[in-house]
Design an enzyme around this catalytic site. Structure first.
Site, PDB file in Angstrom:
ATOM      1  N   GLU A  18       0.835  -1.216   0.000  1.00 59.96           N
ATOM      2  CA  GLU A  18       0.000   0.000   0.000  1.00 59.96           C
ATOM      3  C   GLU A  18       0.863   1.257   0.000  1.00 59.96           C
ATOM      4  OE1 GLU A  18      -2.639   1.692  -0.166  1.00 59.96           O
ATOM      5  OE2 GLU A  18      -4.341   0.326  -0.041  1.00 59.96           O
ATOM      6  N   ARG A 101      -7.478   0.321  13.242  1.00 56.89           N
ATOM      7  CA  ARG A 101      -6.139   0.696  12.774  1.00 56.89           C
ATOM      8  C   ARG A 101      -6.298   1.771  11.712  1.00 56.89           C
ATOM      9  NH1 ARG A 101      -5.358  -0.872   7.538  1.00 56.89           N
ATOM     10  NH2 ARG A 101      -6.032  -2.924   6.794  1.00 56.89           N
ATOM     11  N   ASN A 103      -5.682   3.380   8.017  1.00 57.75           N
ATOM     12  CA  ASN A 103      -5.524   2.857   6.664  1.00 57.75           C
ATOM     13  C   ASN A 103      -4.785   3.914   5.849  1.00 57.75           C
ATOM     14  OD1 ASN A 103      -5.864   0.587   4.957  1.00 57.75           O
ATOM     15  ND2 ASN A 103      -7.488   1.645   3.868  1.00 57.75           N
ATOM     16  N   GLU A 121      -9.787  -6.001   9.661  1.00 54.28           N
ATOM     17  CA  GLU A 121     -10.584  -6.892   8.814  1.00 54.28           C
ATOM     18  C   GLU A 121     -10.625  -8.317   9.361  1.00 54.28           C
ATOM     19  OE1 GLU A 121      -9.990  -5.213   4.377  1.00 54.28           O
ATOM     20  OE2 GLU A 121      -8.159  -5.615   5.470  1.00 54.28           O
ATOM     21  N   ASN A 154      -9.921   5.419   2.667  1.00 59.16           N
ATOM     22  CA  ASN A 154      -8.969   5.080   1.614  1.00 59.16           C
ATOM     23  C   ASN A 154      -8.553   6.287   0.799  1.00 59.16           C
ATOM     24  OD1 ASN A 154      -7.382   2.924   0.706  1.00 59.16           O
ATOM     25  ND2 ASN A 154      -9.136   1.563   0.765  1.00 59.16           N
ATOM     26  N   ASP A 204      -9.818   1.805  -4.112  1.00 55.10           N
ATOM     27  CA  ASP A 204      -8.797   1.753  -3.063  1.00 55.10           C
ATOM     28  C   ASP A 204      -7.975   3.039  -3.102  1.00 55.10           C
ATOM     29  OD1 ASP A 204      -6.838   0.871  -1.197  1.00 55.10           O
ATOM     30  OD2 ASP A 204      -7.070  -1.196  -1.826  1.00 55.10           O
TER      31      ASP A 204
END
Length: 299
Positions: A18, A101, A103, A121, A154, A204
């Site tokens: 990511e 958490r 992202n 998740e 996101n 995303d």
């Protein structure tokens, strides 16, 4: 139209790769492996990847004006000194939500670090809904919460005139825009500018090009799409050899190359055997457009 080429530059098998960010000074691409708990740097010179392990899921990395980097780690904003491999906490958020958490995160044109949270998740894109929030870390290290009830915070970026903030809450399947005040960092007047088609799957990470068009990585869609935020139309689709494309940024000498991260969490043996480059870093050349250098965190 020049011919588009997609190549895997680092087949690292990240669990959830990511937050790609180009570090011009190092001639390198930064990224993170969220569940692999490491911050990584791929050198365009040596073609090697260095990785620094951390003690919690690390979901985004950004440049810092004073040198080195800032990261989102668990529910913390933190500073990372690369050579010393030293991580120091700046501040905590979501203290009442131990299952949360951070992202995705990105620095705005004024040097503030925007990042949002989500619940951990159960499996990819399956989680307790509406647990996340969007935050900003200011240069004086204070934090502001913009809104909550977020599923998976996101992709984020800003328009070229700095008057619009673009944002994705993945499970809304929408790319949203807000009015944005560069002086204060305040956002408002949320609206949807694009809804994803079924085959595009889950929006995303995201970045903007020098023509003001948005590029969105489609998780489980195996592609990046180019959108016109003014008309709400999709202009282009670039397919990749992996399904779980997670985020994108421009980089290279003149920011004419696109780098795309990917994931392999949630893929079984058979799926992985069909996509051996899942979790790799990809470079797309020949797009015919350029991106902007990332903004460094001012604090």
């Amino acid at each position: 139209m020049s011919s588009i080429k997609v190549e895997c530059v680092a087949n690292e098998g990240y669990r959830i790769g990511e937050s790609p960010v180009w570090d011009e000074k190092e001639g390198a691409l930064l990224c993170v492996d969220i569940t692999g708990r490491k911050v990584c740097r791929w050198s365009s010179v040596t073609k090697q990847v260095q990785a620094i392990p951390v003690d919690a899921p690390v979901s985004s990395v950004a440049l810092r004006k004073s040198g080195d980097y800032v990261i989102t780690l668990g529910t913390r904003f933190a500073a990372l000194k690369w050579k010393e491999q030293l991580v120091t906490t700046i501040t905590h958020v979501d203290k009442d939500k131990p299952n949360n958490r951070f992202n995705d995160g990105k620095v705005d044109p004024a040097g503030r670090y925007f990042a949002g949270t989500m619940a951990e998740e159960i499996r990819p894109a399956v989680l307790e809904r509406h647990q996340g929030a969007l935050y900003t870390l200011f240069s004086d290290l204070s934090v502001v919460k913009h809104f909550d009830q977020v599923d998976i915070s996101n992709g984020l970026d800003w328009s070229l005139d700095h008057k619009t903030f673009f944002y994705i809450d993945s499970l809304s399947y929408s790319v949203d825009a807000f009015d944005y005040d560069l002086q204060t960092g305040k956002i408002g007047n949320r609206r949807s500018i694009y809804r994803l088609e079924k085959e595009e799957s889950i929006p995303d990470g995201m970045c903007i090009d020098t023509e003001g068009k948005l590029w969105v990585a489609c998780y489980d869609g195996g592609r990046v799409i180019r959108l016109d935020p003014e008309t709400g139309k999709r202009l282009q689709t670039v397919k990749l050899p992996v399904d779980k494309t997670t985020s994108c940024c421009f980089g290279g000498k003149d920011y004419s190359e696109m780098y795309v991260t990917s994931a392999r969490d949630g893929m079984d043996k058979e799926w992985l055997s069909r996509q051996p480059q899942a979790g790799g870093i990809f470079r797309i050349t020949g797009l015919g457009v350029k991106g902007l250098p990332p903004y460094p965190f001012a604090g």
